[in-house]
Design a protein around this motif. Structure first.
Motif, PDB file in Angstrom:
ATOM      1  N   GLY A  34      32.576  36.366  35.992  1.00  0.00           N
ATOM      2  CA  GLY A  34      32.349  35.647  37.242  1.00  0.00           C
ATOM      3  C   GLY A  34      33.653  35.102  37.787  1.00  0.00           C
ATOM      4  O   GLY A  34      34.731  35.447  37.302  1.00  0.00           O
ATOM      5  N   PRO A  35      33.555  34.244  38.758  1.00  0.00           N
ATOM      6  CA  PRO A  35      34.764  33.652  39.338  1.00  0.00           C
ATOM      7  C   PRO A  35      35.582  32.919  38.278  1.00  0.00           C
ATOM      8  O   PRO A  35      35.033  32.301  37.373  1.00  0.00           O
ATOM      9  N   GLN A  59      38.359  30.078  37.781  1.00  0.00           N
ATOM     10  CA  GLN A  59      39.044  28.966  38.420  1.00  0.00           C
ATOM     11  C   GLN A  59      40.322  28.677  37.660  1.00  0.00           C
ATOM     12  O   GLN A  59      40.301  28.541  36.439  1.00  0.00           O
ATOM     13  N   THR A  95      40.485  30.102  43.046  1.00  0.00           N
ATOM     14  CA  THR A  95      39.450  30.842  42.344  1.00  0.00           C
ATOM     15  C   THR A  95      39.678  32.321  42.564  1.00  0.00           C
ATOM     16  O   THR A  95      39.885  32.755  43.693  1.00  0.00           O
ATOM     17  N   THR A  97      38.052  36.162  41.942  1.00  0.00           N
ATOM     18  CA  THR A  97      36.835  36.900  41.635  1.00  0.00           C
ATOM     19  C   THR A  97      37.256  38.327  41.312  1.00  0.00           C
ATOM     20  O   THR A  97      37.537  39.106  42.222  1.00  0.00           O
ATOM     21  N   THR A 107      37.359  42.172  40.547  1.00  0.00           N
ATOM     22  CA  THR A 107      36.536  43.341  40.849  1.00  0.00           C
ATOM     23  C   THR A 107      37.272  44.600  40.415  1.00  0.00           C
ATOM     24  O   THR A 107      38.497  44.610  40.309  1.00  0.00           O
ATOM     25  N   ASP A 138      31.810  44.146  40.241  1.00  0.00           N
ATOM     26  CA  ASP A 138      32.294  43.122  39.323  1.00  0.00           C
ATOM     27  C   ASP A 138      32.778  43.769  38.031  1.00  0.00           C
ATOM     28  O   ASP A 138      32.234  44.786  37.591  1.00  0.00           O
TER      29      ASP A 138
END
Length: 113
Positions: free
Chosen positions: A37-38, A40, A81, A83, A85, A92
């Motif tokens: 997921g993201p 941070q 953040t 993300t 891919t 993802d």
């Protein structure tokens, strides 16, 4: 900035990318996969103008110890953040554990039931 190795902010982000790529490759054939997921990230950075032909401003990651020795006026907090891919598919990224896994203990309570 003595007493610790200087790391450019771009190198810190590159290290995260390389580790995620390695984890994805190692878990490619794993029966258990994890979606990433993201992410941070937060760093204390020192902005410095570089002299020379290319010049420009670079952000250097500052260790907590070094940050404590500097005034707030010379260090800045940067957070963002990411993300991740897959560049080829746009999907993802998934990573897996390269060690064999089992599910024999899934759903069991600690009391033997």
């Amino acid at each position: 900035m003595s007493g610790f190795e200087e790391i450019e902010l771009s190198a810190a982000v590159r290290a995260i990318r390389e580790q995620l790529t390695l984890a994805a490759q190692e878990g490619e054939n794993s029966p258990i996969r994890f979606g990433v997921g993201p992410i941070q990230m937060e760093f204390a950075v020192e902005l410095r103008r570089e002299a020379g032909a290319k010049g420009g401003v670079k952000a250097w990651v500052v260790s907590a110890e070094a940050e404590a020795k500097r005034s707030q006026g010379t260090t800045h907090r940067v957070s963002f953040t990411l993300t991740p891919t897959d560049a080829a598919t746009g999907r993802d990224i998934e990573i897996g554990d390269h060690r064999p896994a089992g599910v024999s203990r899934f759903g069991r309570s600690g009391d033997g039931n």
